[in-house]
Every structure is written in C-alpha cells, then in structure tokens.
Design a protein around this motif. Sequence first.
Motif, PDB file in Angstrom:
ATOM      1  N   VAL A 104      13.071 -67.877  19.404  1.00  0.00           N
ATOM      2  CA  VAL A 104      12.199 -68.864  20.057  1.00  0.00           C
ATOM      3  C   VAL A 104      10.762 -68.513  19.674  1.00  0.00           C
ATOM      4  CG1 VAL A 104      11.575 -69.932  22.253  1.00  0.00           C
ATOM      5  CG2 VAL A 104      13.841 -68.906  21.976  1.00  0.00           C
ATOM      6  N   SER A 105      10.177 -69.335  18.806  1.00  0.00           N
ATOM      7  CA  SER A 105       8.886 -68.925  18.236  1.00  0.00           C
ATOM      8  C   SER A 105       7.880 -70.076  18.196  1.00  0.00           C
ATOM      9  CB  SER A 105       9.141 -68.408  16.812  1.00  0.00           C
ATOM     10  OG  SER A 105       7.932 -68.236  16.135  1.00  0.00           O
ATOM     11  N   GLY A 106       6.626 -69.687  18.047  1.00  0.00           N
ATOM     12  CA  GLY A 106       5.571 -70.690  17.862  1.00  0.00           C
ATOM     13  C   GLY A 106       5.486 -71.120  16.407  1.00  0.00           C
ATOM     14  N   ARG A 107       6.158 -70.415  15.542  1.00  0.00           N
ATOM     15  CA  ARG A 107       6.075 -70.712  14.105  1.00  0.00           C
ATOM     16  C   ARG A 107       6.803 -72.011  13.734  1.00  0.00           C
ATOM     17  NH1 ARG A 107       3.998 -67.105  10.473  1.00  0.00           N
ATOM     18  NH2 ARG A 107       3.357 -65.174  11.473  1.00  0.00           N
ATOM     19  N   GLY A 162      -3.419 -67.167  22.593  1.00  0.00           N
ATOM     20  CA  GLY A 162      -2.373 -66.150  22.364  1.00  0.00           C
ATOM     21  C   GLY A 162      -2.993 -64.989  21.624  1.00  0.00           C
ATOM     22  N   GLN A 163      -2.158 -64.223  20.930  1.00  0.00           N
ATOM     23  CA  GLN A 163      -2.665 -63.048  20.202  1.00  0.00           C
ATOM     24  C   GLN A 163      -3.553 -63.504  19.055  1.00  0.00           C
ATOM     25  OE1 GLN A 163      -1.584 -59.779  20.764  1.00  0.00           O
ATOM     26  NE2 GLN A 163       0.542 -59.854  21.445  1.00  0.00           N
ATOM     27  N   CYS A 164      -4.862 -63.428  19.255  1.00  0.00           N
ATOM     28  CA  CYS A 164      -5.840 -63.832  18.250  1.00  0.00           C
ATOM     29  C   CYS A 164      -5.688 -65.288  17.826  1.00  0.00           C
ATOM     30  CB  CYS A 164      -5.786 -62.923  17.013  1.00  0.00           C
ATOM     31  SG  CYS A 164      -6.276 -61.271  17.354  1.00  0.00           S
ATOM     32  N   SER A 172       7.195 -76.067  25.688  1.00  0.00           N
ATOM     33  CA  SER A 172       6.926 -74.649  25.965  1.00  0.00           C
ATOM     34  C   SER A 172       8.215 -73.868  25.756  1.00  0.00           C
ATOM     35  CB  SER A 172       6.438 -74.465  27.402  1.00  0.00           C
ATOM     36  OG  SER A 172       7.531 -74.532  28.284  1.00  0.00           O
ATOM     37  N   LYS A 173       8.037 -72.586  25.599  1.00  0.00           N
ATOM     38  CA  LYS A 173       9.235 -71.754  25.425  1.00  0.00           C
ATOM     39  C   LYS A 173      10.064 -71.767  26.700  1.00  0.00           C
ATOM     40  CE  LYS A 173       7.366 -68.692  21.881  1.00  0.00           C
ATOM     41  NZ  LYS A 173       7.143 -67.298  21.486  1.00  0.00           N
ATOM     42  N   GLY A 174       9.387 -72.065  27.823  1.00  0.00           N
ATOM     43  CA  GLY A 174      10.105 -72.153  29.104  1.00  0.00           C
ATOM     44  C   GLY A 174      11.123 -73.289  29.069  1.00  0.00           C
ATOM     45  N   ILE A 181      -7.789 -72.297  10.243  1.00  0.00           N
ATOM     46  CA  ILE A 181      -6.981 -73.260  11.006  1.00  0.00           C
ATOM     47  C   ILE A 181      -5.586 -73.336  10.374  1.00  0.00           C
ATOM     48  CG2 ILE A 181      -6.763 -75.679  11.727  1.00  0.00           C
ATOM     49  CD1 ILE A 181      -9.813 -75.896  11.479  1.00  0.00           C
ATOM     50  N   GLU A 182      -4.579 -73.318  11.218  1.00  0.00           N
ATOM     51  CA  GLU A 182      -3.204 -73.513  10.726  1.00  0.00           C
ATOM     52  C   GLU A 182      -2.736 -74.864  11.263  1.00  0.00           C
ATOM     53  OE1 GLU A 182      -0.450 -70.781  12.545  1.00  0.00           O
ATOM     54  OE2 GLU A 182       1.275 -71.675  11.557  1.00  0.00           O
ATOM     55  N   LYS A 183      -2.251 -75.724  10.330  1.00  0.00           N
ATOM     56  CA  LYS A 183      -1.749 -77.034  10.769  1.00  0.00           C
ATOM     57  C   LYS A 183      -0.243 -76.956  10.841  1.00  0.00           C
ATOM     58  CE  LYS A 183      -5.360 -79.825   8.795  1.00  0.00           C
ATOM     59  NZ  LYS A 183      -5.744 -80.803   7.829  1.00  0.00           N
ATOM     60  N   LYS A 184       0.298 -77.263  12.003  1.00  0.00           N
ATOM     61  CA  LYS A 184       1.759 -77.275  12.125  1.00  0.00           C
ATOM     62  C   LYS A 184       2.190 -78.730  12.262  1.00  0.00           C
ATOM     63  CE  LYS A 184       1.953 -73.929  15.412  1.00  0.00           C
ATOM     64  NZ  LYS A 184       2.442 -72.723  16.132  1.00  0.00           N
ATOM     65  N   GLU A 185       3.488 -78.980  12.285  1.00  0.00           N
ATOM     66  CA  GLU A 185       3.938 -80.374  12.390  1.00  0.00           C
ATOM     67  C   GLU A 185       3.519 -80.985  13.727  1.00  0.00           C
ATOM     68  OE1 GLU A 185       7.855 -81.532  10.610  1.00  0.00           O
ATOM     69  OE2 GLU A 185       8.090 -79.365  10.584  1.00  0.00           O
TER      70      GLU A 185
HETATM   71  O1  LIG Z   1       5.955 -67.268  19.160  1.00  0.00           O
HETATM   72  P1  LIG Z   1       5.688 -66.209  18.141  1.00  0.00           P
HETATM   73  O2  LIG Z   1       6.849 -65.929  17.264  1.00  0.00           O
HETATM   74  O3  LIG Z   1       5.144 -64.955  18.759  1.00  0.00           O
HETATM   75  O4  LIG Z   1       4.567 -66.837  17.166  1.00  0.00           O
HETATM   76  C1  LIG Z   1       3.294 -67.112  17.639  1.00  0.00           C
HETATM   77  C2  LIG Z   1       2.334 -67.441  16.527  1.00  0.00           C
HETATM   78  O5  LIG Z   1       2.701 -66.705  15.388  1.00  0.00           O
HETATM   79  C3  LIG Z   1       1.839 -66.838  14.256  1.00  0.00           C
HETATM   80  O6  LIG Z   1       0.634 -66.223  14.595  1.00  0.00           O
HETATM   81  C4  LIG Z   1       0.738 -64.833  14.680  1.00  0.00           C
HETATM   82  O7  LIG Z   1       0.781 -64.277  13.383  1.00  0.00           O
HETATM   83  C5  LIG Z   1      -0.442 -64.365  12.631  1.00  0.00           C
HETATM   84  C6  LIG Z   1      -0.258 -63.644  11.308  1.00  0.00           C
HETATM   85  O8  LIG Z   1       0.630 -64.283  10.506  1.00  0.00           O
HETATM   86  C7  LIG Z   1      -1.557 -63.681  13.408  1.00  0.00           C
HETATM   87  O9  LIG Z   1      -2.768 -63.797  12.699  1.00  0.00           O
HETATM   88  C8  LIG Z   1      -1.696 -64.275  14.788  1.00  0.00           C
HETATM   89  O10 LIG Z   1      -2.666 -63.534  15.501  1.00  0.00           O
HETATM   90  C9  LIG Z   1      -0.367 -64.209  15.514  1.00  0.00           C
HETATM   91  O11 LIG Z   1      -0.497 -64.842  16.770  1.00  0.00           O
HETATM   92  C10 LIG Z   1       1.692 -68.265  13.862  1.00  0.00           C
HETATM   93  O12 LIG Z   1       0.742 -68.365  12.832  1.00  0.00           O
HETATM   94  C11 LIG Z   1       1.342 -69.147  15.041  1.00  0.00           C
HETATM   95  O13 LIG Z   1       1.438 -70.498  14.671  1.00  0.00           O
HETATM   96  C12 LIG Z   1       2.341 -68.897  16.159  1.00  0.00           C
HETATM   97  O14 LIG Z   1       2.039 -69.694  17.282  1.00  0.00           O
END
Ligand SMILES: O=P(O)(O)OC[C@H]1O[C@H](O[C@H]2O[C@H](CO)[C@@H](O)[C@H](O)[C@H]2O)[C@H](O)[C@@H](O)[C@@H]1O
Length: 680
Positions: free
Chosen positions: A465-468, A576-578, A588-590, A532-536
């Motif tokens: 389950v990811s944000g990717r 989130g993380q950076c 949401s993941k929820g 900036i990262e563009k996702k679908e």
């Molecule tokens: O839900 P996750 O699997 O934890 O993914 C969350 C985000 O992951 C990616 O960002 C993360 O990796 C980057 C390096 O590749 C890093 O720079 C960033 O700080 C991290 O959060 C992804 O790019 C995001 O789209 C996801 O939401």
Amino acid sequence: MVGRFDRSLWEAYVAANKIFSQRVIEVINPEDDYVWIHDYHLMVLPTFLRRRFNRLRMGFFLHSPFPSSEIYRTLPVREEILKALLNSDLIGFHTFDYARHFLSCCSRMLGLEYQSKRGYIGLEYYGRTVGIKIMPVGIHMGQIQSVLKLADKDWRVGELKQQFEGKTILLGVDDMDIFKGINLKLLAMEQLLKQHPKWQGRAILVQITNPARGRGRDLEEVQAEIQESCRRINDTFRLPGYEPVIFIDRPVSLSERSAYFTIAECVVVAAVRDGMNLTPYEYIVCRQGVSGSESSSESSDPKKSMLVVSEFIGCSPSLSGAIRVNPWNIEATAEAMNEAISMADSEKQLRHEKHYRYVSTHDVAYWSRSFYQDMERTCKDHFRRRCWGIGLSFGFRVVALDPNFKKLNIDQIESAYIKSKNRAILLDYDGTVMPQTTINKTPTQEVISIINTLCSDVKNTVFVVSGRGRDSLGTWFAPCQKLGIAAEHGYFMRWSVDKDWENCGQSNDFGWIQIAEPVMKLYTEATDGSSIEKKESGLVWHHRDADPGFGAAQAKELLDHLESVLANEPVAVKSGQCIVEVKPQGISKGSVAEKIFTSMAESGRQADFVLCIGDDRSDEDMFESIDNAIASDILTSSKSVFACTVGQKPSKAKYYLDDTSDVINMLQALAEASDPPPSP
Ligand SMILES: O=P(O)(O)OC[C@H]1O[C@H](O[C@H]2O[C@H](CO)[C@@H](O)[C@H](O)[C@H]2O)[C@H](O)[C@@H](O)[C@@H]1O
C-alpha cells in the motif's frame, strides 16, 4: 587572533560538569525534585544527570546568546553539546533569535524538526518531547526597591545633582570585557559632540565600568583604546568646569549605581553581544523611584527615562520604547543619543511608563515561576512512560515510550501468525521495506522473495500500500503474481497481476491541477533542490534535496498556501517525509485497508490476523482504520492485530520496529513460518 579548539580544555570542561553532577546526585531526590541548570558552564551536565536518573525532571536555561548555525557548526564538539542539552526536558532562552539558532542547529546537525503546538514549541527526541522556552529574565524588584529607600543613596543623589547641575547626563554601566562596546560608545559620544555642537559644554557621558574579571591581550587592547578615547575626547571638548567624559573604573555599589541612574537622562548600552543585560531594567526602576525615599527626584512629578540600546543584546526585543542601534554604526548611535536627550518630555514619559509596566511585572520571580510551570507541564507524563537509556558517552539518550507502545516482538507475532487462518498483511513501501536513504528504489531480490513466499501461503492476503504510482510498483513487483497493490494511496488497486487495475477515485475532476501546479512551481523556483512529481491522480512537491531548514520551512508555507487556494476543490493536501502532496479527496491508505478487510469478510474469510506496517503520516490512516474496522465488526478484536510503525515516534500504531532491516527480519520470520504453496 582566532583561538583554535583545544581538546584538553573540552575534556576539562566535561570533567568539571561530571564533578558537578556527582554533587547534584548526592543531594537530589530524583522522584520529587526538579533540577534547573543554568548557563553555558554546565551545558553537558544534563547528560550526566540523565544517565543516572532516566526520569529526572530537568530544565536548562542559557543566559548567553546561542550562536547562529553558521558559527556553531564550526565547533568540533557541536553534536555532543546539542545532544547533552536535549537530555533536559525544557531548554530556555532569553530571545526568539537564540532559540531559533538552537532549533536550526538541531535541524541541520541532528535532523530534528520542531513543532509548535498550541503556542508551545517542542522537539521530538526519541519519544520524549523536549520543550523550548523563550522568556527573558527580569530583575529582583524587591532588592532594587529596598536599595532605593536607603539614605546613603539619597545623599549621593543630592551630591550628584549638585555636581552635574545644568548638565544632561548620558550614563553607561558595563563590565570591563571585550564585548561591551565601551569604546564604540565613547566614539559615538565624540561624534555626538561633533555632529551636534549644541551639546558641547552641556552633555556628559558618565561611564561606570566594573573592573575586569578576566585577563588577556584582547582585553588589554580594549582597555588601552578606551583610555585613549577618553583622553582625546576630554582634551578636545574640555571647558572650564566641564569634562565631557567621566570614566569611573572602580567597583560601584548598587546603592551608588542607583544614584547615578536616578540623575541620568539616558542610559546607553552599546554591547556587541550580550545574553540579556539588565542595566536598562535597573535604570527604569530607579527612575521610577519608590515612595518613602527622600530624594527629590522621587517626587510625584511624572517619571521619564530614555534608552539607547544595542540590537545585539537580549533585552533589546523587550524594550519597545528604546532607540535600538547597531553599535558598530558610530554615526547612527550618535544620532540616537541626540534623539534620546532631545526628545519631548511627554514622549519620554510615555516610553518610561510602558517600560516600567513591563519591567515591574516581568521580574525574576515571574520568569522563574513561568519556567517552573512549563517544566511541570513538559514533565507531567514522566512517571507514566516506560523509559530506558541507550548510547554511549555523549550519544547517551533516554528513549521514552507510552506504556501501550511496544517494540514488535518477533516470537509473539510469529506465534499469532501460525495460529491464524485468514491473514491480512498490508505493507507500506518507502521507509518500510525500502530505506528512505537508498537511491535505487527497486526492491531487492530478498524483499521480492519474502513477499512471494508470503503470497504463496493460501491463508494470506498480501498488499503493498503505497503513495507511489502504479507503473513503478507494477514493474517492480511483477515477479509477485499474487501480490495485491494499492498505488497512489489507493487511487488504483489491483488484487493480483492477472486482475485489472481498479480506479477507486470518486471524481474525475482534475481542474484543481491548474491551481495547484503554478503554486508548486513557484515554491520549486524559490527553493533550490526541490522538485515536482506528477502522478496520475496527484501532485507531489519534494524537498529532500533542498537545504533542510529552508526546505522544511517552505513545505510548511506551501502546505498552508495550497490548503487555502484549494479549499473548495475535491482534494486533500498532506505532508509526508520531505514531501507535500495533493491527492483526490476520499483517497487514503485507510480506505484501502477498509476495502481489504471488508472484501475478506464478505468472502467468508474475515481476517483473524492483521499486520499493517508503515512509517509515514499517510500510514497512520491505515492504523486508524483498523480500530474503525473492529468497531464496525469487519474485524474481530483479538490479540492478533499488529499495527506497527517504523521508528519510535508518536503513532496510532501499538507497535514499532526500529528500521527497515528490522521489518525485513520480521517478514522473513513470517515467511519461514508460512505454508508452502499447494501442489498443482
Ligand atoms: O507510501 P510510500 O510507499 O511511503 O510512498 C510515499 C512517497 O514515496 C515517494 O517519495 C519518497 O521517496 C522519495 C525518493 O524517491 C523521497 O524524496 C521522498 O522524501 C519520499 O517521501 C514518492 O515519490 C511519493 O510520490 C510517495 O507519495
């Protein structure tokens, strides 16, 4: 000459702090007492005390300036001192600037970010919240007021009034050291007499200088400069019965000092660095006077006082009616001195009243009460938490955890795993099975193999389950045929490789991108290293490669900015993380977790074992959904629910593992306890 770092001096400093700690340990009752440590002499004492008593309630107050990170980071023992201070529960500074410098050092050197909650600043440090207190110290009102009532002070006031009759007195009261800017003040006085000749024969600078406490060439040079300036100014501007500079370099009692304050029209502080400097506060109280004193200055006439203070001293921010100067700018300081003594009496009175109100209410008792109250609040959970000390030497710190927050025990989860029949295993990707610091984000062969083994046990429903995005996750996990994938926080879901991707979005309205993208671009242009990262389904602003402090500050601002411009759009803005991410509302993941639990229950395989693991804020939604699923009977409440966060931090999860390698070890143990795939 710039002094080199001398390790033997550092060792002596540490040894002195250690000896101090031994004496403190002898006298305190660690269960009941609060320990309040003061100033730069004892900056590593918190570590020695914390090592001995994990739960000791301990505050530290720095009475000196904390340097900016550009200066502080040159110190070879920079981490040691920061870590030692962080062993306190509350760290106090006189001004926001000093606190800001400390926080920025913690961010740059230790990677710690602070949070402001309901007006209180806190740093999360291994499960403990270290409070940051900003409150300048005050003076002892009672002590000064009793001195003001003394007869010898009144007598001295009378004498001084006679001596300086018809003259305007500017006063300086400083210790003789290299930071007090005494010579800069003399140069400003000289400039005042040149720029405004009307003060020649009328204005006098009385400079009281307490004898030097230190020694050294720097100090001797400063003393020689001062002597030379006094001589030159007096030789140039002396008139019969008039000396423009009166230099008093002998110990002056508080009573005599009060007499000088009483007759001074203005006090000038030109220090180039000073933690606080209480001279202006003493002056204000002396000019106010007390009832019962006989000196005529303490009559019922309106009181007035004027201050010219350096902007480099701790009391400057609290004195809003003072004329603040850069003491290195001699001309501007001279102008400020002229402005101060030329000001209309009514204005001097208003400024004085404002200052007196502040100084008399913010005295030393107020300051210590306030610090103590914050200590009580910061330490209120100390004895409820489970604490243990880890790390050697200055790496020592206490890890504090809520009693219900435990490290995930592999034997315990393995035994629950073996006993269960329908298992839901939900794994986040970044920061959980993939370290955040790794550049190549493709899963290792080890991870693929463990996940494949888990998937081939018929009792298991396994999901990443990811944000990717779905493309990268789909490619990376192509070898795991039975693995479910929730991509883009669940906007897309696929139950196994042979199934289609489901689109779980509730709206196809992506008009918001036209609003969000230009805002993100603006921050990207302004923040070097961001992108900036563009996702679908969404947009992500990344600042991992930006300056840590600036990136974090810009992220907070961007979050706020996006929330306001997207307030009416069907989206959620999350950090989130950076990253700062905009994603469709309702995703949401929820909700992913809820869908998986519901689908299992509906197919008659209600989960009797749940492992849900993640590291970031988006994963907290999964942990929360477990409680909701139990409340709505989609899951049974049993001991086999393992919500687990990676890294010890405040979380809705009941368990934690330290890092990704702990996660892999735990998953490996479960893989080994799994049933082999049924024979074809
Ligand atoms: O839900 P996750 O699997 O934890 O993914 C969350 C985000 O992951 C990616 O960002 C993360 O990796 C980057 C390096 O590749 C890093 O720079 C960033 O700080 C991290 O959060 C992804 O790019 C995001 O789209 C996801 O939401």
